[in-house]
Design a protein around this motif. Structure first.
Motif, short mmCIF file in Angstrom:
data_model
loop_
_atom_site.label_atom_id
_atom_site.label_comp_id
_atom_site.label_asym_id
_atom_site.label_seq_id
_atom_site.Cartn_x
_atom_site.Cartn_y
_atom_site.Cartn_z
N ASN A 1 0.81 -1.21 0.00
CA ASN A 1 0.00 0.00 0.00
C ASN A 1 0.85 1.27 0.00
O ASN A 1 0.31 2.38 0.15
N SER A 2 2.15 1.14 -0.17
CA SER A 2 3.05 2.30 -0.18
C SER A 2 2.67 3.25 -1.31
O SER A 2 2.15 2.83 -2.35
N SER A 3 2.95 4.53 -1.10
CA SER A 3 2.61 5.52 -2.13
C SER A 3 3.56 6.71 -2.05
O SER A 3 4.25 6.91 -1.07
N ILE A 4 3.57 7.47 -3.14
CA ILE A 4 4.36 8.69 -3.24
C ILE A 4 3.44 9.81 -3.70
O ILE A 4 2.62 9.60 -4.60
N CYS A 5 3.56 10.96 -3.07
CA CYS A 5 2.78 12.11 -3.50
C CYS A 5 3.58 13.38 -3.23
O CYS A 5 4.63 13.33 -2.60
N GLU B 1 8.02 16.25 -1.75
CA GLU B 1 7.72 14.85 -2.08
C GLU B 1 7.63 14.04 -0.80
O GLU B 1 8.47 14.15 0.08
N MET B 2 6.59 13.20 -0.70
CA MET B 2 6.35 12.37 0.47
C MET B 2 6.22 10.93 0.03
O MET B 2 5.45 10.62 -0.88
N VAL B 3 6.95 10.05 0.68
CA VAL B 3 6.91 8.63 0.37
C VAL B 3 6.38 7.92 1.61
O VAL B 3 7.00 7.96 2.67
N PHE B 4 5.22 7.27 1.47
CA PHE B 4 4.59 6.57 2.59
C PHE B 4 4.84 5.07 2.44
O PHE B 4 4.33 4.44 1.53
N ILE B 5 5.63 4.51 3.35
CA ILE B 5 5.92 3.07 3.34
C ILE B 5 5.58 2.54 4.72
O ILE B 5 6.29 2.81 5.69
N PHE C 1 6.31 10.32 7.00
CA PHE C 1 6.67 9.86 5.67
C PHE C 1 8.18 9.97 5.52
O PHE C 1 8.85 10.62 6.32
N ILE C 2 8.71 9.35 4.49
CA ILE C 2 10.14 9.40 4.24
C ILE C 2 10.41 10.64 3.41
O ILE C 2 9.73 10.91 2.44
N LEU C 3 11.42 11.37 3.80
CA LEU C 3 11.73 12.65 3.17
C LEU C 3 13.15 12.60 2.65
O LEU C 3 14.02 12.03 3.29
#
Length: 184
Positions: free
Chosen positions: A112-116, A128-132, A167-169
């Motif tokens: 379900n990971s995503s980037i926005c 940019e935000m990366v949700f893992i 989120f990962i930055l």
């Protein structure tokens, strides 16, 4: 500015490199005594219960708690969980610094990971935000400032000198960000 990066797990090396590019003196922190002389600390992502086990086994948790109560702290993912006042799914200890309630793994499984990209109060350029397997802020206290939201949920918050992302930055995005974080 002397900034420590908690180097137990996660992408601490990338945090170190980026902070050095911005002119900070960086110490990879693996022992409690390495906190002495630091001006701020970054707690990267990883697995929060693994962080806690490591910190407790080495008598490091209380010293880190004392440090973050008086100096700037920045946490991403697991680091954010450690800084939260209340943790759920499942409940666990934390440093209790930020007046937020956070739910671990709230964005689902790895698949379900995503980037926005999202606009923040940090500047005009979207971040940019990366949700893992990211945690989610369920509630915030009155002294917590929401700096960015995604789908109505806070994703970047600040309380006093402490920052928290779930989120990962590409850390940190700008020199202005690090100046704001450290009070330069």
């Amino acid at each position: 500015m002397n900034i420590g990066v908690l180097a137990i797990q996660g992408d601490y090396e990338a945090h170190k490199v980026r902070l050095q590019e911005l002119g900070a003196n960086v110490t990879l922190v693996r022992k409690p005594e390495q906190l002495d002389g630091l001006d701020a600390i970054v707690i990267p992502g990883g697995e929060s219960s693994t962080f806690l086990n490591f910190l407790e086994e080495r008598g490091f948790l209380e010293k880190l708690k004392a440090f973050v109560s008086t100096k700037p702290a920045f946490g991403t993912c697991a680091g954010a969980i450690l800084l939260a006042k209340e943790v759920e799914n499942p409940p666990q200890k934390s440093l209790g610094l930020l007046d937020i309630r956070i739910r671990r793994n709230a964005y689902g499984r790895q698949i379900n990971s995503s980037i926005c990209e999202s606009v923040t109060k940090l500047g005009a350029k979207p971040l940019e935000m990366v949700f893992i397997r990211a945690p989610k802020i369920i509630s915030t206290g009155s002294s917590v400032e929401v700096l960015a939201s995604e789908n109505g949920d806070p994703v970047l918050v600040r309380q006093g000198k402490s920052w928290r992302l779930h989120f990962i930055l590409n850390f940190p995005p700008t020199l202005e960000f690090i100046r704001s974080f450290c009070g330069w």
